[in-house]
Scaffold this active site. Structure first.
Site, PDB file in Angstrom:
ATOM      1  N   ARG A  59     -32.596 -27.906 -18.249  1.00 47.61           N
ATOM      2  CA  ARG A  59     -31.383 -27.723 -17.428  1.00 47.61           C
ATOM      3  C   ARG A  59     -30.179 -28.287 -18.174  1.00 47.61           C
ATOM      4  O   ARG A  59     -29.118 -27.689 -18.191  1.00 47.61           O
ATOM      5  CB  ARG A  59     -31.524 -28.375 -16.051  1.00 47.61           C
ATOM      6  CG  ARG A  59     -30.196 -28.439 -15.299  1.00 47.61           C
ATOM      7  CD  ARG A  59     -30.307 -28.661 -13.798  1.00 47.61           C
ATOM      8  NE  ARG A  59     -31.348 -29.587 -13.393  1.00 47.61           N
ATOM      9  CZ  ARG A  59     -31.288 -30.925 -13.523  1.00 47.61           C
ATOM     10  NH1 ARG A  59     -30.226 -31.502 -14.052  1.00 47.61           N
ATOM     11  NH2 ARG A  59     -32.301 -31.679 -13.128  1.00 47.61           N
ATOM     12  N   ASP A 185      -9.837 -14.888 -16.106  1.00 51.70           N
ATOM     13  CA  ASP A 185     -11.073 -14.104 -16.082  1.00 51.70           C
ATOM     14  C   ASP A 185     -10.914 -13.009 -17.130  1.00 51.70           C
ATOM     15  O   ASP A 185     -10.140 -12.062 -16.950  1.00 51.70           O
ATOM     16  CB  ASP A 185     -11.301 -13.522 -14.675  1.00 51.70           C
ATOM     17  CG  ASP A 185     -12.630 -12.789 -14.572  1.00 51.70           C
ATOM     18  OD1 ASP A 185     -13.087 -12.246 -15.601  1.00 51.70           O
ATOM     19  OD2 ASP A 185     -13.202 -12.735 -13.465  1.00 51.70           O
TER      20      ASP A 185
HETATM   21  N1  PLP Z   1     -15.200 -11.286 -12.598  1.00 55.04           N
HETATM   22  C1  PLP Z   1     -15.050  -9.948 -12.643  1.00 55.04           C
HETATM   23  C2  PLP Z   1     -13.785  -9.355 -13.183  1.00 55.04           C
HETATM   24  C3  PLP Z   1     -16.068  -9.121 -12.156  1.00 55.04           C
HETATM   25  O1  PLP Z   1     -15.910  -7.799 -12.193  1.00 55.04           O
HETATM   26  C4  PLP Z   1     -17.255  -9.712 -11.637  1.00 55.04           C
HETATM   27  C5  PLP Z   1     -18.352  -8.881 -11.092  1.00 55.04           C
HETATM   28  O2  PLP Z   1     -18.210  -7.698 -10.909  1.00 55.04           O
HETATM   29  C6  PLP Z   1     -17.361 -11.103 -11.605  1.00 55.04           C
HETATM   30  C7  PLP Z   1     -16.316 -11.864 -12.116  1.00 55.04           C
HETATM   31  C8  PLP Z   1     -18.582 -11.780 -11.062  1.00 55.04           C
HETATM   32  O3  PLP Z   1     -19.603 -11.716 -11.991  1.00 55.04           O
HETATM   33  P1  PLP Z   1     -21.176 -11.745 -11.609  1.00 55.04           P
HETATM   34  O4  PLP Z   1     -21.461 -10.504 -10.837  1.00 55.04           O
HETATM   35  O5  PLP Z   1     -21.840 -11.816 -12.940  1.00 55.04           O
HETATM   36  O6  PLP Z   1     -21.402 -12.967 -10.792  1.00 55.04           O
END
Ligand code: PLP
Length: 393
Positions: A59, A185
């Protein structure tokens, strides 16, 4: 140049070289060229409290995961990379590391629905306030910031599903002046097309489920940060809360990362062609793609991205009914959630990926269709969409 386990070991090398080599030296004992999958949950110690190598319990750290984390940190130009069980687990770890009850966050008014849900339905319960703002409007962002209280500006660019683009360098300046951090993101762009840390962001966050994995066969997430101290706090959260990427999942993402650049080049080329087709089609009202010269995000995207990505969204003259019908008709574009794999996907965000934002400030248009343009022969994609749109004009 070649120091395993250090993201800066490949500084100066080209992106493709870093993707294939960073953190991935041939195995010291066997010479295996490919990083092995280490399923072991625990590691032998030579004496009490004297581990034989760098690992004790999986972990806390696992050699396969370390290879991925090192590679991702190098690709993003960060000091620490951490791999999680999903993109949401990565976002959750960053939020709980940075935010405390009473803090405030500014979030996008267009973003992945699960991210909004995390702020609105999870962290709000723990006393973290949030304000959704159109992040492509710096004036609105400045007005929403509460100096000393806004700990985090969460940015997604390009956004899911409306492909909105915001200026990372401008946002970094605004939030830093208010005493907070900028998280980006970077799932849609990937580090190949956009490097948020070089533009001033503090953290780059990924759903590695998407382009980094690239083959729709793994769910994973990652955070890469610039500041080593923030990296150590995140590493503490990762170990303390435990939402780690497992060894096989880490290995799949690492394998995907090796071909990220060549895949992205084809995703971008195919998406450009599809966006042009849609923009000229009589059944289509609006195309959302930052690569189109008249797209509202084009000038900023052209400045901060290498290319414009593989995601294209559009609305239809025939409204919601037509949108649902197109999703039913395509054959090469598979009707499914998710994105970023080699195969093309089509979906209706309002009823599928973005159901969780219905009735919120992030609600998406009912006549919206989202495409994840894959790397198949582009003529087959053009033919498939042309047929699906045929009688809708
Ligand atoms: N960020 C974006 C832009 C996404 O499109 C997604 C999922 O579609 C996520 C985060 C979340 O990712 P996960 O589905 O791997 O948890």
């Amino acid at each position: 140049m070649n120091r395993p386990g250090h993201p800066d070991a490949w500084t100066g090398a080209g992106f493709e070289t870093v993707a294939i080599h960073a953190g991935q030296d041939p195995d010291a004992t066997t010479g295996a060229v490919v990083v092995p999958i280490h399923p072991s949950s625990t590691f032998a110690q030579d004496a009490v409290g004297v581990p034989r190598g760098d690992y004790e319990y999986a972990r806390s750290a696992n050699p396969t995961r370390t290879a991925l984390e090192t590679c991702l940190a190098a690709l993003e130009g960060g000091s620490v990379g951490l791999a999680f069980a999903s993109g949401m687990a990565a976002a959750d770890a960053l939020l709980r590391t940075v935010c405390r009850p009473g803090d405030h966050a500014v979030i996008p008014s267009d973003a992945y629905g699960g991210t909004y849900r995390l702020f609105a339905q999870v962290f709000a319960q723990w006393g973290v306030e949030y304000t959704p703002v159109p992040l492509d409007d710096p004036g609105a962002v400045a007005a929403a910031l509460r100096p000393g209280q806004t700990r985090l500006l969460w940015c997604e660019t390009p956004t899911n599903p409306l492909l909105g683009v915001s200026d990372i360098a401008v946002l970094a300046e605004l939030i830093h002046a208010a005493g907070g951090l900028l998280a980006v993101d970077n799932t849609f762009a990937t580090p190949y097309l956009q490097r948020p840390l070089a533009l001033g962001a503090d953290a780059s966050v990924h759903s590695t489920t998407k382009y980094l994995g690239g083959h729709s066969d793994v769910v994973g997430g990652a955070v890469v940060v610039a500041d080593p101290a923030l990296g150590e706090r995140l590493r503490f959260t990762q170990n303390a809360t435990g939402a780690i990427a497992g060894p096989f999942d880490a290995w799949l993402v690492l394998r995907g990362a090796k071909t990220l650049a060549v895949r992205m080049d084809r995703h971008c080329a195919n998406a450009r062609r599809i966006a042009a087709l849609l923009a000229a089609h009589p059944a289509v009202t609006t195309v959302y793609y930052p690569g189109l010269p008249d797209d509202r995000g084009h000038p900023v995207a052209a400045r901060q991205m290498r290319d414009f990505g593989g995601m294209v969204s559009f609305t239809l003259r025939g409204g919601e009914e037509a949108a649902v019908e197109v999703c039913r008709r395509t054959r090469v574009f598979t009707l499914a959630e998710s994105l970023g794999g080699v195969e093309s996907l089509i979906e209706h965000p309002g009823r599928m990926t973005h159901v969780s934002v219905a009735g919120s400030p992030l609600e998406v248009p009912a006549d919206l269709v989202r495409l994840s343009v894959g790397i198949e022969s582009v003529e087959d994609l053009v033919d498939d969409l042309t047929k699906a749109l045929a009688t809708l004009a």
